[in-house]
Design a protein around this motif. Structure first.
Motif, PDB file in Angstrom:
ATOM      1  N   GLY A  31       0.816  -1.221   0.000  1.00 35.17           N
ATOM      2  CA  GLY A  31       0.000   0.000   0.000  1.00 35.17           C
ATOM      3  C   GLY A  31       0.846   1.266   0.000  1.00 35.17           C
ATOM      4  N   ASN A  32       1.805   1.359   0.925  1.00 33.61           N
ATOM      5  CA  ASN A  32       2.679   2.545   0.922  1.00 33.61           C
ATOM      6  C   ASN A  32       3.529   2.544  -0.354  1.00 33.61           C
ATOM      7  OD1 ASN A  32       1.966   3.653   3.484  1.00 33.61           O
ATOM      8  ND2 ASN A  32       3.109   2.028   4.469  1.00 33.61           N
ATOM      9  N   GLY A  33       3.886   1.357  -0.787  1.00 35.13           N
ATOM     10  CA  GLY A  33       4.733   1.244  -1.982  1.00 35.13           C
ATOM     11  C   GLY A  33       4.035   1.709  -3.240  1.00 35.13           C
ATOM     12  N   ILE A  34       2.744   1.383  -3.386  1.00 32.56           N
ATOM     13  CA  ILE A  34       2.058   1.773  -4.632  1.00 32.56           C
ATOM     14  C   ILE A  34       1.831   3.273  -4.697  1.00 32.56           C
ATOM     15  CG2 ILE A  34      -0.333   1.439  -3.853  1.00 32.56           C
ATOM     16  CD1 ILE A  34      -0.867   0.089  -6.609  1.00 32.56           C
ATOM     17  N   ARG A  35       1.734   3.928  -3.524  1.00 34.53           N
ATOM     18  CA  ARG A  35       1.629   5.396  -3.543  1.00 34.53           C
ATOM     19  C   ARG A  35       2.953   5.993  -4.031  1.00 34.53           C
ATOM     20  NH1 ARG A  35       0.127   4.841   1.682  1.00 34.53           N
ATOM     21  NH2 ARG A  35       1.707   6.377   2.308  1.00 34.53           N
ATOM     22  N   CYS A  36       4.053   5.448  -3.521  1.00 35.57           N
ATOM     23  CA  CYS A  36       5.374   5.936  -3.970  1.00 35.57           C
ATOM     24  C   CYS A  36       5.576   5.621  -5.452  1.00 35.57           C
ATOM     25  CB  CYS A  36       6.476   5.284  -3.139  1.00 35.57           C
ATOM     26  SG  CYS A  36       6.469   5.780  -1.405  1.00 35.57           S
ATOM     27  N   PHE A  37       5.115   4.432  -5.872  1.00 38.80           N
ATOM     28  CA  PHE A  37       5.247   4.025  -7.278  1.00 38.80           C
ATOM     29  C   PHE A  37       4.452   4.967  -8.187  1.00 38.80           C
ATOM     30  CE2 PHE A  37       6.017   1.279 -10.763  1.00 38.80           C
ATOM     31  CZ  PHE A  37       4.818   1.055 -11.446  1.00 38.80           C
ATOM     32  N   ALA A  38       3.256   5.345  -7.723  1.00 40.79           N
ATOM     33  CA  ALA A  38       2.404   6.252  -8.519  1.00 40.79           C
ATOM     34  C   ALA A  38       3.098   7.600  -8.709  1.00 40.79           C
ATOM     35  CB  ALA A  38       1.051   6.434  -7.826  1.00 40.79           C
ATOM     36  N   LYS A  39       3.731   8.085  -7.650  1.00 41.56           N
ATOM     37  CA  LYS A  39       4.472   9.357  -7.736  1.00 41.56           C
ATOM     38  C   LYS A  39       5.636   9.204  -8.707  1.00 41.56           C
ATOM     39  CE  LYS A  39       7.129  12.558  -4.756  1.00 41.56           C
ATOM     40  NZ  LYS A  39       6.478  13.871  -4.902  1.00 41.56           N
ATOM     41  N   PHE A  40       6.330   8.078  -8.640  1.00 38.06           N
ATOM     42  CA  PHE A  40       7.490   7.807  -9.492  1.00 38.06           C
ATOM     43  C   PHE A  40       7.090   7.820 -10.974  1.00 38.06           C
ATOM     44  CE2 PHE A  40      11.410   5.911 -10.925  1.00 38.06           C
ATOM     45  CZ  PHE A  40      11.064   4.943 -11.861  1.00 38.06           C
ATOM     46  N   VAL A  41       6.058   7.060 -11.325  1.00 33.83           N
ATOM     47  CA  VAL A  41       5.702   6.945 -12.757  1.00 33.83           C
ATOM     48  C   VAL A  41       5.098   8.251 -13.287  1.00 33.83           C
ATOM     49  CG1 VAL A  41       5.429   4.433 -12.707  1.00 33.83           C
ATOM     50  CG2 VAL A  41       3.431   5.894 -12.296  1.00 33.83           C
ATOM     51  N   TYR A  42       4.410   9.000 -12.398  1.00 37.46           N
ATOM     52  CA  TYR A  42       3.798  10.270 -12.840  1.00 37.46           C
ATOM     53  C   TYR A  42       4.861  11.344 -13.018  1.00 37.46           C
ATOM     54  CZ  TYR A  42       0.560  14.227 -12.983  1.00 37.46           C
ATOM     55  OH  TYR A  42      -0.135  15.351 -13.360  1.00 37.46           O
ATOM     56  N   GLU A  43       5.747  11.480 -12.040  1.00 39.89           N
ATOM     57  CA  GLU A  43       6.736  12.567 -12.092  1.00 39.89           C
ATOM     58  C   GLU A  43       7.860  12.282 -13.079  1.00 39.89           C
ATOM     59  OE1 GLU A  43       5.998  14.444  -7.635  1.00 39.89           O
ATOM     60  OE2 GLU A  43       7.980  13.617  -8.148  1.00 39.89           O
ATOM     61  N   ASN A  44       8.032  11.016 -13.447  1.00 41.87           N
ATOM     62  CA  ASN A  44       9.035  10.677 -14.480  1.00 41.87           C
ATOM     63  C   ASN A  44       8.376  10.536 -15.850  1.00 41.87           C
ATOM     64  OD1 ASN A  44      11.812  10.164 -13.031  1.00 41.87           O
ATOM     65  ND2 ASN A  44      10.249   9.294 -11.691  1.00 41.87           N
ATOM     66  N   GLU A  45       7.103  10.942 -15.918  1.00 44.43           N
ATOM     67  CA  GLU A  45       6.346  10.978 -17.180  1.00 44.43           C
ATOM     68  C   GLU A  45       6.292   9.625 -17.887  1.00 44.43           C
ATOM     69  OE1 GLU A  45       6.718  15.749 -18.096  1.00 44.43           O
ATOM     70  OE2 GLU A  45       7.723  14.338 -19.476  1.00 44.43           O
ATOM     71  N   ILE A  46       6.347   8.566 -17.066  1.00 47.60           N
ATOM     72  CA  ILE A  46       6.104   7.214 -17.624  1.00 47.60           C
ATOM     73  C   ILE A  46       4.605   7.082 -17.876  1.00 47.60           C
ATOM     74  CG2 ILE A  46       6.242   4.727 -17.105  1.00 47.60           C
ATOM     75  CD1 ILE A  46       8.659   5.491 -15.236  1.00 47.60           C
ATOM     76  N   ILE A  47       3.848   7.709 -16.952  1.00 44.69           N
ATOM     77  CA  ILE A  47       2.386   7.821 -17.101  1.00 44.69           C
ATOM     78  C   ILE A  47       2.080   9.324 -17.117  1.00 44.69           C
ATOM     79  CG2 ILE A  47       0.171   7.433 -15.948  1.00 44.69           C
ATOM     80  CD1 ILE A  47       1.310   4.846 -16.955  1.00 44.69           C
ATOM     81  N   LYS A  48       1.249   9.754 -18.103  1.00 44.71           N
ATOM     82  CA  LYS A  48       1.028  11.203 -18.235  1.00 44.71           C
ATOM     83  C   LYS A  48      -0.397  11.616 -17.858  1.00 44.71           C
ATOM     84  CE  LYS A  48       4.647  12.066 -21.672  1.00 44.71           C
ATOM     85  NZ  LYS A  48       5.281  10.747 -21.856  1.00 44.71           N
TER      86      LYS A  48
END
Ligand code: API
Length: 276
Positions: A73-90
């Motif tokens: 749970g804590n990991g997927i929040r960090c993962f969401a921030k990672f993929v959004y801020e690195n523009e993997i997901i836009k």
């Protein structure tokens, strides 16, 4: 050298790699090494970001001991921030494939950075016939277990991963370490279990300390806090919204049409190259 980014969500910390940078390694071994707090970077877990055929992106999760967990749970929040801020997901609402199923996430920005993430953890599973093959579930809701001559009431559900919950009056780390290890490895949990000690503050507030399978005590456990929210509603009188106090912050939960929604922070600690 392997490029990495390190994040924490309410003190639960993770190293995130892109799968293209680590595909030549044994990931169980890489997780043990990179999570080691003296000989590696140090973290509770390792996350691998990879393409998905059934969702916008896929998250693989490994505990610090190298074991695979179905979700974090804590990991997927960090993962969401990672993929959004690195523009993997836009886009700010997207789906993440995990071993526990597809999780819907939404990121919220403040000063152009992701400050808060909301995750739909789906419906908790209360019976072993429903859960993904990677885990097990003993069907315990408020069942009595005798541990070291003590009669303890335990409940066990699957929400993202397997969690066992005990309600306690006060926190006692030494006692909990003994109990946590014992229940984690009890034969009724052939794939082990996370163990959550839950203190009720009032109808809308609980405090949780988690002994995580494959890690030990962590400063917070998102799915563990969710499990405590669910069991607390099943056994005690509790609203469908709750704040869960963890060692270094709070997580917020709400039940909507049976789904459990978790909201909480995700913070970037550092970026770098891992000399592996
Ligand atoms: N810390 C995670 C849970 C990790 C679960 C893992 N320890 C396992 O199930 O093996 C969380 O925030 O939900």
């Amino acid at each position: 050298m392997i490029p990495f980014q390190k994040f924490q969500g309410t003190g639960n910390d993770f190293i995130i790699f892109n799968s293209s940078d680590v595909e030549q390694y044994n990931l169980n071994v890489l997780a043990q090494n990179v999570c080691n707090r003296h000989f590696g970077i140090g973290a509770d877990g390792m996350i691998i970001s990879k393409q998905s055929d059934i969702a916008d992106i896929k998250m693989d999760f490994f505990n610090a001991d190298g074991s695979i967990a179905t979700m974090c749970g804590n990991g997927i929040r960090c993962f969401a921030k990672f993929v959004y801020e690195n523009e993997i997901i836009k886009k700010n609402k997207f789906n993440v494939e995990t071993l526990a199923g597809i999780m819907k996430v939404e990121v919220f920005e403040k000063n152009n950075l992701v400050d808060l993430v909301r995750v739909n953890l789906g419906k908790p599973l209360l019976s072993s016939k429903e859960i993904p093959k990677a885990s097990n579930l003993a069907e315990f809701i408020n069942e009595e277990m005798i541990i070291e001559d003590e009669r303890l009431k335990i409940s066990s559900i699957f929400i993202g991963t397997i969690h066992t919950v005990l309600f306690v009056k006060e926190f006692d780390y030494n006692y909990f370490e003994k109990i946590g290890k014992y229940i984690e490895n009890h034969k009724i949990f052939p794939y082990k279990t996370n163990v959550n000690f839950c203190k009720r503050i009032d109808k809308n507030n609980i405090e949780v300390l988690t002994w995580e399978k494959g890690v030990g005590f962590t400063l917070a456990c998102g799915t563990g806090a969710a499990a405590c929210f669910v069991i607390n509603r099943l056994i005690n009188d509790s609203d469908n919204k709750i704040q869960v106090k963890v060692n270094s912050g709070s997580l917020y939960f709400e039940e909507v049409d049976g789904d459990i929604l978790m909201s909480g922070p995700a913070k970037l600690i550092c970026k770098g190259n891992y000399n592996y």
